[in-house]
Motif scaffolding. Sequence first.
Motif, PDB file in Angstrom:
ATOM      1  N   SER A 190       0.747  -1.087   0.026  1.00  0.00           N
ATOM      2  CA  SER A 190       0.124  -0.101   0.015  1.00  0.00           C
ATOM      3  C   SER A 190       0.786   1.342   0.004  1.00  0.00           C
ATOM      4  O   SER A 190       1.633   1.426   0.880  1.00  0.00           O
ATOM      5  CB  SER A 190      -1.005  -0.123   1.462  1.00  0.00           C
ATOM      6  N   SER A 191       0.379   2.079  -0.851  1.00  0.00           N
ATOM      7  CA  SER A 191       1.269   3.576  -0.721  1.00  0.00           C
ATOM      8  C   SER A 191       0.406   4.559  -0.106  1.00  0.00           C
ATOM      9  O   SER A 191       0.990   5.579   0.105  1.00  0.00           O
ATOM     10  CB  SER A 191       1.640   3.898  -2.490  1.00  0.00           C
ATOM     11  N   TYR A 192      -0.732   4.496   0.295  1.00  0.00           N
ATOM     12  CA  TYR A 192      -1.313   5.447   0.781  1.00  0.00           C
ATOM     13  C   TYR A 192      -1.820   5.166   2.300  1.00  0.00           C
ATOM     14  O   TYR A 192      -1.990   3.818   2.490  1.00  0.00           O
ATOM     15  CB  TYR A 192      -2.803   5.663   0.159  1.00  0.00           C
ATOM     16  N   THR A 193      -1.901   6.153   3.042  1.00  0.00           N
ATOM     17  CA  THR A 193      -2.330   6.002   4.607  1.00  0.00           C
ATOM     18  C   THR A 193      -3.598   6.636   4.682  1.00  0.00           C
ATOM     19  O   THR A 193      -4.183   7.285   3.680  1.00  0.00           O
ATOM     20  CB  THR A 193      -1.452   6.397   5.519  1.00  0.00           C
ATOM     21  N   LEU A 194      -4.441   6.395   5.653  1.00  0.00           N
ATOM     22  CA  LEU A 194      -5.682   7.177   5.828  1.00  0.00           C
ATOM     23  C   LEU A 194      -5.604   8.572   6.082  1.00  0.00           C
ATOM     24  O   LEU A 194      -6.471   9.533   5.735  1.00  0.00           O
ATOM     25  CB  LEU A 194      -6.324   6.702   6.925  1.00  0.00           C
ATOM     26  N   ASP A 195      -4.163   8.954   6.250  1.00  0.00           N
ATOM     27  CA  ASP A 195      -3.987  10.446   6.481  1.00  0.00           C
ATOM     28  C   ASP A 195      -4.070  11.205   5.103  1.00  0.00           C
ATOM     29  O   ASP A 195      -3.918  12.267   4.924  1.00  0.00           O
ATOM     30  CB  ASP A 195      -2.415  10.866   7.179  1.00  0.00           C
ATOM     31  N   ASP A 196      -3.950  10.237   3.966  1.00  0.00           N
ATOM     32  CA  ASP A 196      -3.938  10.981   2.746  1.00  0.00           C
ATOM     33  C   ASP A 196      -5.336  11.123   2.076  1.00  0.00           C
ATOM     34  O   ASP A 196      -5.412  11.817   1.060  1.00  0.00           O
ATOM     35  CB  ASP A 196      -3.042   9.733   1.548  1.00  0.00           C
ATOM     36  N   ILE A 255     -16.637  -0.820   0.702  1.00  0.00           N
ATOM     37  CA  ILE A 255     -16.592   0.375   0.495  1.00  0.00           C
ATOM     38  C   ILE A 255     -17.257   0.840  -0.626  1.00  0.00           C
ATOM     39  O   ILE A 255     -17.340   0.228  -1.660  1.00  0.00           O
ATOM     40  CB  ILE A 255     -15.012   1.141   0.474  1.00  0.00           C
ATOM     41  N   TRP A 256     -18.258   1.664  -0.498  1.00  0.00           N
ATOM     42  CA  TRP A 256     -18.904   2.266  -1.509  1.00  0.00           C
ATOM     43  C   TRP A 256     -19.048   3.675  -1.752  1.00  0.00           C
ATOM     44  O   TRP A 256     -18.999   4.606  -0.616  1.00  0.00           O
ATOM     45  CB  TRP A 256     -20.626   1.564  -1.734  1.00  0.00           C
ATOM     46  N   GLY A 257     -19.301   4.191  -2.900  1.00  0.00           N
ATOM     47  CA  GLY A 257     -18.938   5.591  -3.129  1.00  0.00           C
ATOM     48  C   GLY A 257     -19.102   5.683  -4.715  1.00  0.00           C
ATOM     49  O   GLY A 257     -18.541   4.697  -5.463  1.00  0.00           O
ATOM     50  N   GLU A 258     -19.196   7.082  -5.260  1.00  0.00           N
ATOM     51  CA  GLU A 258     -19.043   7.241  -6.767  1.00  0.00           C
ATOM     52  C   GLU A 258     -17.623   7.245  -7.029  1.00  0.00           C
ATOM     53  O   GLU A 258     -16.853   7.187  -6.411  1.00  0.00           O
ATOM     54  CB  GLU A 258     -19.757   8.705  -7.069  1.00  0.00           C
ATOM     55  N   THR A 259     -17.603   7.059  -8.595  1.00  0.00           N
ATOM     56  CA  THR A 259     -16.142   7.162  -8.971  1.00  0.00           C
ATOM     57  C   THR A 259     -15.512   7.968  -8.574  1.00  0.00           C
ATOM     58  O   THR A 259     -15.941   9.393  -8.793  1.00  0.00           O
ATOM     59  CB  THR A 259     -16.341   6.978 -10.690  1.00  0.00           C
ATOM     60  N   GLY A 260     -14.025   7.835  -8.100  1.00  0.00           N
ATOM     61  CA  GLY A 260     -13.309   9.084  -8.013  1.00  0.00           C
ATOM     62  C   GLY A 260     -13.436   9.448  -6.482  1.00  0.00           C
ATOM     63  O   GLY A 260     -12.678  10.701  -6.425  1.00  0.00           O
ATOM     64  N   THR A 261     -14.052   8.892  -5.846  1.00  0.00           N
ATOM     65  CA  THR A 261     -14.325   9.502  -4.379  1.00  0.00           C
ATOM     66  C   THR A 261     -13.005   9.328  -3.527  1.00  0.00           C
ATOM     67  O   THR A 261     -12.866   9.704  -2.280  1.00  0.00           O
ATOM     68  CB  THR A 261     -15.426   9.016  -3.821  1.00  0.00           C
ATOM     69  N   ILE A 302      -7.716   4.895  -1.657  1.00  0.00           N
ATOM     70  CA  ILE A 302      -7.221   5.047  -0.630  1.00  0.00           C
ATOM     71  C   ILE A 302      -7.703   4.595   0.697  1.00  0.00           C
ATOM     72  O   ILE A 302      -6.582   4.158   1.520  1.00  0.00           O
ATOM     73  CB  ILE A 302      -7.291   6.560  -0.604  1.00  0.00           C
ATOM     74  N   ILE A 303      -8.928   4.419   0.787  1.00  0.00           N
ATOM     75  CA  ILE A 303      -9.238   4.046   2.076  1.00  0.00           C
ATOM     76  C   ILE A 303      -8.802   2.490   2.141  1.00  0.00           C
ATOM     77  O   ILE A 303      -8.390   2.110   3.348  1.00  0.00           O
ATOM     78  CB  ILE A 303     -10.906   4.271   2.224  1.00  0.00           C
ATOM     79  N   ALA A 304      -9.007   1.776   1.115  1.00  0.00           N
ATOM     80  CA  ALA A 304      -8.483   0.378   1.212  1.00  0.00           C
ATOM     81  C   ALA A 304      -7.324   0.346   1.631  1.00  0.00           C
ATOM     82  O   ALA A 304      -6.887  -0.542   2.570  1.00  0.00           O
ATOM     83  CB  ALA A 304      -8.932  -0.251  -0.115  1.00  0.00           C
ATOM     84  N   GLN A 305      -6.258   0.932   0.912  1.00  0.00           N
ATOM     85  CA  GLN A 305      -4.913   0.874   1.342  1.00  0.00           C
ATOM     86  C   GLN A 305      -4.514   1.574   2.706  1.00  0.00           C
ATOM     87  O   GLN A 305      -3.864   0.638   3.220  1.00  0.00           O
ATOM     88  CB  GLN A 305      -4.152   1.669   0.263  1.00  0.00           C
ATOM     89  N   GLY A 306      -5.219   2.554   3.158  1.00  0.00           N
ATOM     90  CA  GLY A 306      -5.045   2.776   4.416  1.00  0.00           C
ATOM     91  C   GLY A 306      -5.599   1.940   5.606  1.00  0.00           C
ATOM     92  O   GLY A 306      -4.854   1.779   6.470  1.00  0.00           O
TER      93      GLY A 306
END
Length: 470
Positions: A149-155, A182-188, A192-196
Amino acid sequence: MQTHTLSKEMLMAILDGIDEAIHAVDKDGITIYYNKVAAGYDGMEVEEVIGKHLLHVFPSLTEETSTLLKVLKTKKPIYHENQRYENKKGQLLETVNTTIPILNGDHLLGAVEIAKNYGHLNTLSNKLMDLQAQINRSAGSKRISSFQSSYTLDDFITDDARCVNMLQDATLFASSILPVVIWGETGTGKEIIAQGIHHHSPRKHAPFIAQNCGAIPATLLESILFGTEKGSYTGAVDRKGLFELATGGTLFLDEMNSMPLELQAKLLRVLEDGSIRRVGGTSTIKVDVRIITAMNEPPENCVENGSFRADLYYRLNTCPIYIPPLRERPHDISLLLEKKLQSRIPYQVSMEIKEMLQSYQWPGNVRELINTIEYILLKSKEETISTKHLPLKLNRKNQSQAIPKNSGSLRMELQKTEELMIKNAMYQSKGNVMKAAKMLDIPRQTLQYKLAKMGDKSKTAEVLKIRHTD
């Protein structure tokens, strides 16, 4: 007579020039056309197939498994169906077929099939996974980017109250091994949340592997996820799938609602007993993988419209996370703008520009906003950003054209607003009438009636191109 012969020769040349396998049979299942691409896929010669019954050439097929014979029986087309079979030489093949009946009125003349060979794609994808696994092993504890993962929740930049609560939930969920949806529109920012979550979990030193489940045929996706045993298809060898490669870590399945239902059933079995079986294999393999899934619409809607199995939904939806669209958190627009500009030459952004950014709907959400900011920075060579540096979609004049003006009766203005809302819903649902009807909170039949009226009245290309799919 000469013209007729020439037309037939031209037709044969066109069909042979198409880079797709084409196989046509008459009403009795006898092959009447079989192009060179199909022969190449099947490892046959054209002469071995022409004039012979389908089951004679492909004895592993039956009336139940052959898409051509099924269409002859039902007179109904079949679109994008997976088929596995052996040719006369004993080679195992897998294709995705679109098969349609040839009719003269109600009289059945035969059937024609267009097939894509996914055996080659399987081989290429598995070679890629082999390469990734080799690099991963040689790197020791330093895993390559596709396995970490390259993202954290801080991102995830926000000060929206709902998103702050969402990040708190994500941090809480990270400490467990329970599945997350996790659900939300495209591009939300779902990945990032998954990697976080993975980064903040006890599994952070193990692999994080992401796989998009959309637009991949079931047979190919199955071999990618579960691996293959030698002989399962032409050129197949013993190879690990993503579940084995992700053991000890996290597997992120994006666009989960696009996964074929038969493959969802196999995923459910993995979640229940923690073991997988490779394609073509007979033994089970234990795996220890945390599953995070994502989709761009409410999971409950996906269950209702049949794209997501209810039993799998209840198994996966232990820890649900919803990411609101950017248009519902306008203050985050300014926050993201300031964050993006921090690493650049100091730019001055007027309140007018900020208001224009906040008034735009951002159908592509954060991804669209970031790309727009990059565009503005590229256009602006001055310290002050002005309206001339904005893309046309943010131009105030263009926005005002989308808002009905008080130039007619109330009935006309309401009709314009209704048509605009319908077009926006059809755009966001990518032409899916059922999804658009749910967004508008009206019955599907009502939306279809209104779409028909719009098409008859305006004849605009935008309306005429809408796909009435359920």
